[in-house]
Design an enzyme around this catalytic site. Structure first.
Site, PDB file in Angstrom:
ATOM      1  N   ASN A   1      12.177  -7.501  -5.500  1.00 37.73           N
ATOM      2  CA  ASN A   1      11.221  -6.763  -6.318  1.00 37.73           C
ATOM      3  C   ASN A   1      10.861  -5.482  -5.585  1.00 37.73           C
ATOM      4  O   ASN A   1       9.938  -5.452  -4.783  1.00 37.73           O
ATOM      5  CB  ASN A   1       9.957  -7.592  -6.592  1.00 37.73           C
ATOM      6  CG  ASN A   1       8.876  -6.744  -7.231  1.00 37.73           C
ATOM      7  OD1 ASN A   1       9.157  -5.741  -7.897  1.00 37.73           O
ATOM      8  ND2 ASN A   1       7.622  -7.113  -7.020  1.00 37.73           N
TER       9      ASN A   1
ATOM     10  N   SER B   1       3.069  -6.817  -5.526  1.00 41.14           N
ATOM     11  CA  SER B   1       4.052  -5.743  -5.542  1.00 41.14           C
ATOM     12  C   SER B   1       4.206  -5.122  -6.927  1.00 41.14           C
ATOM     13  O   SER B   1       4.773  -4.037  -7.063  1.00 41.14           O
ATOM     14  CB  SER B   1       5.413  -6.249  -5.058  1.00 41.14           C
ATOM     15  OG  SER B   1       5.359  -6.649  -3.706  1.00 41.14           O
TER      16      SER B   1
ATOM     17  N   CYS C   1      10.152  -6.387   2.369  1.00 42.54           N
ATOM     18  CA  CYS C   1       9.976  -5.497   1.222  1.00 42.54           C
ATOM     19  C   CYS C   1       9.283  -4.185   1.632  1.00 42.54           C
ATOM     20  O   CYS C   1       9.872  -3.378   2.321  1.00 42.54           O
ATOM     21  CB  CYS C   1       9.240  -6.225   0.111  1.00 42.54           C
ATOM     22  SG  CYS C   1       9.447  -5.440  -1.508  1.00 42.54           S
ATOM     23  N   LEU C   2       8.031  -3.957   1.237  1.00 41.85           N
ATOM     24  CA  LEU C   2       7.330  -2.757   1.673  1.00 41.85           C
ATOM     25  C   LEU C   2       7.241  -2.720   3.193  1.00 41.85           C
ATOM     26  O   LEU C   2       7.359  -1.652   3.813  1.00 41.85           O
ATOM     27  CB  LEU C   2       5.928  -2.692   1.059  1.00 41.85           C
ATOM     28  CG  LEU C   2       5.052  -1.498   1.471  1.00 41.85           C
ATOM     29  CD1 LEU C   2       5.713  -0.177   1.126  1.00 41.85           C
ATOM     30  CD2 LEU C   2       3.672  -1.590   0.827  1.00 41.85           C
TER      31      LEU C   2
ATOM     32  N   GLU D   1      10.829 -15.625   1.049  1.00 43.57           N
ATOM     33  CA  GLU D   1       9.848 -16.666   0.704  1.00 43.57           C
ATOM     34  C   GLU D   1       9.919 -17.054  -0.759  1.00 43.57           C
ATOM     35  O   GLU D   1       9.134 -17.893  -1.216  1.00 43.57           O
ATOM     36  CB  GLU D   1       8.438 -16.163   1.009  1.00 43.57           C
ATOM     37  CG  GLU D   1       7.772 -15.331  -0.083  1.00 43.57           C
ATOM     38  CD  GLU D   1       8.391 -13.968  -0.293  1.00 43.57           C
ATOM     39  OE1 GLU D   1       8.114 -13.333  -1.321  1.00 43.57           O
ATOM     40  OE2 GLU D   1       9.160 -13.508   0.580  1.00 43.57           O
TER      41      GLU D   1
ATOM     42  N   GLY E   1       4.439  -5.266  -0.752  1.00 41.74           N
ATOM     43  CA  GLY E   1       3.335  -4.576  -1.414  1.00 41.74           C
ATOM     44  C   GLY E   1       3.853  -3.543  -2.406  1.00 41.74           C
ATOM     45  O   GLY E   1       5.056  -3.290  -2.490  1.00 41.74           O
TER      46      GLY E   1
ATOM     47  N   HIS F   1      13.034 -10.928  -0.711  1.00 39.56           N
ATOM     48  CA  HIS F   1      11.923 -11.857  -0.480  1.00 39.56           C
ATOM     49  C   HIS F   1      12.453 -13.234  -0.069  1.00 39.56           C
ATOM     50  O   HIS F   1      12.750 -14.074  -0.919  1.00 39.56           O
ATOM     51  CB  HIS F   1      11.082 -11.986  -1.757  1.00 39.56           C
ATOM     52  CG  HIS F   1      10.221 -10.801  -2.027  1.00 39.56           C
ATOM     53  ND1 HIS F   1       8.905 -10.720  -1.644  1.00 39.56           N
ATOM     54  CD2 HIS F   1      10.505  -9.625  -2.631  1.00 39.56           C
ATOM     55  CE1 HIS F   1       8.405  -9.555  -2.005  1.00 39.56           C
ATOM     56  NE2 HIS F   1       9.358  -8.870  -2.603  1.00 39.56           N
TER      57      HIS F   1
ATOM     58  N   GLY G   1       3.780   0.355  -4.637  1.00 46.05           N
ATOM     59  CA  GLY G   1       3.632   1.777  -4.428  1.00 46.05           C
ATOM     60  C   GLY G   1       4.705   2.407  -3.554  1.00 46.05           C
ATOM     61  O   GLY G   1       5.713   1.784  -3.195  1.00 46.05           O
TER      62      GLY G   1
ATOM     63  N   GLY H   1      11.178  -0.881  -5.932  1.00 46.70           N
ATOM     64  CA  GLY H   1      11.609   0.324  -6.614  1.00 46.70           C
ATOM     65  C   GLY H   1      11.897   1.467  -5.657  1.00 46.70           C
ATOM     66  O   GLY H   1      12.256   2.561  -6.085  1.00 46.70           O
ATOM     67  N   PHE H   2      11.714   1.205  -4.346  1.00 47.27           N
ATOM     68  CA  PHE H   2      12.041   2.176  -3.309  1.00 47.27           C
ATOM     69  C   PHE H   2      12.998   1.511  -2.324  1.00 47.27           C
ATOM     70  O   PHE H   2      13.065   0.278  -2.248  1.00 47.27           O
ATOM     71  CB  PHE H   2      10.779   2.643  -2.574  1.00 47.27           C
ATOM     72  CG  PHE H   2       9.842   3.463  -3.412  1.00 47.27           C
ATOM     73  CD1 PHE H   2       9.852   4.846  -3.328  1.00 47.27           C
ATOM     74  CD2 PHE H   2       8.947   2.853  -4.294  1.00 47.27           C
ATOM     75  CE1 PHE H   2       8.980   5.611  -4.106  1.00 47.27           C
ATOM     76  CE2 PHE H   2       8.084   3.602  -5.076  1.00 47.27           C
ATOM     77  CZ  PHE H   2       8.106   4.990  -4.985  1.00 47.27           C
TER      78      PHE H   2
ATOM     79  N   GLN I   1      10.379  -1.281   4.448  1.00 45.84           N
ATOM     80  CA  GLN I   1      10.410   0.168   4.255  1.00 45.84           C
ATOM     81  C   GLN I   1       9.530   0.884   5.280  1.00 45.84           C
ATOM     82  O   GLN I   1       9.899   1.934   5.816  1.00 45.84           O
ATOM     83  CB  GLN I   1       9.973   0.497   2.829  1.00 45.84           C
ATOM     84  CG  GLN I   1      10.899  -0.071   1.765  1.00 45.84           C
ATOM     85  CD  GLN I   1      10.234  -0.216   0.404  1.00 45.84           C
ATOM     86  OE1 GLN I   1       9.101   0.217   0.201  1.00 45.84           O
ATOM     87  NE2 GLN I   1      10.936  -0.826  -0.540  1.00 45.84           N
TER      88      GLN I   1
END
Length: 388
Positions: A323, A57, A281-282, A367, A252, A365, A254, A325-326, A285
């Protein structure tokens, strides 16, 4: 602040960080020599720096650690979340000392150098963190040269011209290229990672790798699942060819909107046929985008191992590792989706669940390696539901 120039570094400076706004931060370089450019973020965790550096990530990012003593427990292969460091470099307050942990197989400095990653020590990391909190995560170029020779204007140009993470699809760069089975379970002292390959009758989870951490797979296996990992660009038909009982959407790097161009259509098809889905996380999203919500870039993001999250159902608070940023915008959730968790730091959405489909996700997260472990129950919850 004045434009940067080629002024000689102060005595003893062998490393530098040049931000796009012209700010120059001098320090002592360690790890590999060279230069790299990316987004500068900060992480508040007191432990787990090797896990952070190997977390996919962090692709495209330079990590500023707020905890001053980074590197003092050395490095070892068991604590890596991927095959090699993914973060471009790290910034620390104190010089890295000799490793002082019985599990260490090499020093953090050596580990970074062997893996081509740059470190910068002797920096007022708290001041840099405050600047990021006020101004947002900046683009920056980090460099290390043992002779203290730097082309500051060139580094500044690198920082200015780097396009930033918004609109950038990095999942393809860190995802596996091949499908594979995963059998290791959770780690324990003196025994290493458990192997659960002797349980072939567990529900089959296909994990789509957008930049996943290994400890996610270990938690799924330890919860009783059989796990197959597939690349980020795997199609719906290719996923279904594995006959999954459930599908996991990984973390992940980006911009989720960019990755979503190929990921969201697959997730929509999985939802249409009622496939159980769990995202982190990603993956959270992307699930949000698939149900019609919107995502946006955060001012500074959330990165650390001490983030309190409140559950909507019972009001209990979990301490989590984050972790990202979006974020998924709560106000854009459709009527068939309910928020399940919220960040107690800023109120941002930290979890969602579909009311009419067996799908849920969390922004944090669960995990978390090395911890906290307040949210491990989510893996048991997912796998237990698949058994039924």
């Amino acid at each position: 602040m004045a434009e940067p120039d080629a002024t000689r570094p102060p005595n003893g400076a062998t490393g530098v960080l040049v931000l796009a706004n012209g700010q120059i931060v001098w320090g002592r370089g360690f790890g590999a020599e060279g230069a790299a450019v990316g987004e500068v973020c900060f992480n508040t965790a007191m432990t787990g720096y090797q896990e952070v550096m190997t977390d996919p990530s962090y692709a495209g990012q330079i990590v500023n650690f707020t905890f001053p003593h980074i590197g003092n427990v050395g490095a070892n292969s068991e604590d890596e979340e991927s095959g090699n460091p993914i973060a471009l470099g790290c910034i620390v307050r104190e010089d890295v000392t000799e490793q002082a942990n019985f599990r260490a197989t090499q020093g953090f400095d050596t580990w970074l150098r062997n893996n081509g990653r740059i470190g910068l020590a002797g920096v007022d990391t708290r001041a840099l963190t405050r600047a990021i909190r006020v101004q947002g995560a900046p683009n920056g170029a980090i460099a290390h040269n043992a002779k203290g020779e730097f082309d500051i204007p060139a580094l500044h140009k690198m920082a200015i011209e780097w396009p930033g993470l918004e609109g950038m699809d990095l999942a393809k760069e860190v995802s596996t290229l091949q499908t594979y089975k995963w059998e290791d379970g959770l780690w324990s002292l003196g025994e290493g990672y458990a192997t659960h390959s002797a349980n072939p009758d567990g529900p089959h989870v296909v994990a789509i790798d957008y930049g996943l951490k290994r400890n996610i797979l270990r938690n799924l296996v330890s919860a009783g699942a059989r796990v197959t990992v597939v690349p980020a660009t795997t199609t719906f038909d290719e996923v279904m060819a594995h006959q999954p009982d459930g599908v996991f959407l990984s973390n992940g790097p980006g911009d989720p909107a960019a990755t979503g161009e190929y990921a969201v259509p697959v997730i929509k098809q999985l939802l249409e046929i009622g496939t159980p889905i769990f995202g982190i996380c990603l993956g959270h999203q992307l699930l949000g985008l698939a149900v019609g919500a919107k995502t946006s870039k955060m001012h500074q993001g959330h990165r650390g191992a001490n983030h309190p999250v409140k559950r909507s159902d019972d009001g209990r608070v979990e301490i989590t590792s984050m972790n990202h940023g979006f974020a998924v915008e709560t106000a854009t959730l459709p009527d068939n989706v309910e928020p399940t968790h919220f960040s107690l730091f800023d109120g941002s959405l930290a979890g969602l669940r579909l009311k009419d489909k067996p799908a849920f996700s969390v922004q944090y997260h669960p995990e978390a390696s090395p911890g906290p472990q307040d949210s491990h129950y989510l893996f048991d919850q997912f796998v237990s539901a698949l058994r039924k």
